[in-house]
Design an enzyme around this catalytic site. Sequence first.
Site, short mmCIF file in Angstrom:
data_model
loop_
_atom_site.label_atom_id
_atom_site.label_comp_id
_atom_site.label_asym_id
_atom_site.label_seq_id
_atom_site.Cartn_x
_atom_site.Cartn_y
_atom_site.Cartn_z
N ASP A 111 0.87 -1.17 0.00
CA ASP A 111 0.00 0.00 0.00
C ASP A 111 0.91 1.22 0.00
O ASP A 111 1.45 1.60 1.04
CB ASP A 111 -0.89 -0.02 1.24
N GLU A 138 -1.58 -1.35 -4.73
CA GLU A 138 -2.83 -0.61 -4.91
C GLU A 138 -2.70 0.36 -6.07
O GLU A 138 -1.71 1.08 -6.17
CB GLU A 138 -3.20 0.15 -3.63
N ASP A 169 -2.15 0.60 7.50
CA ASP A 169 -1.38 0.49 6.26
C ASP A 169 -0.87 -0.94 6.06
O ASP A 169 -0.86 -1.46 4.94
CB ASP A 169 -0.19 1.46 6.26
#
Length: 163
Positions: free
Chosen positions: A9, A76, A148
């Site tokens: 991420d 992502e 996260d």
Amino acid sequence: MQKRILGIDPGLAKLGFGAICCEPAAGGNIAGTVSALDFGVIQTPAGEEIGRRLCTIYEDLHTVIKQLQPDLIAIEKFFFYRMANTILVAQARGVVMLVIAQCEVPLVEYTPAQVKQALTGYGNADKLEVQEAVARELNLETLPKPDDAADGLALALTAWFQR
């Protein structure tokens, strides 16, 4: 055959990562075993110069990939409307993409909605629902923290489910 998947991420202040180990069931169907290998964050101090922060991400991510030896990396997809600090996050994501290319690990990308859909069956699930799904799928006793890192695990699980 065992497979290691690393989810990332991207972020400048905190880059979340989560690695899973997957073992398909006999016959290669979707069932099988999956477990968490490692998860955490790469942090950079807010007061530090941007170039130094990007170097930290570069160096630390190389170390993470070297230690975890992933067969696949899930990252992502970036959406400009999502973040106020778009340019800084885009710069960090560029460093992440460079490291992945240098390490020659195959890459897949997923939108936040695709991750939510894969884990909860609902593309507009909230963060807590995703974290609960991650904990359930990986048989974790508590929700993975920080957020996260949980997102990194969610990306890795999405790659496993989408194979």
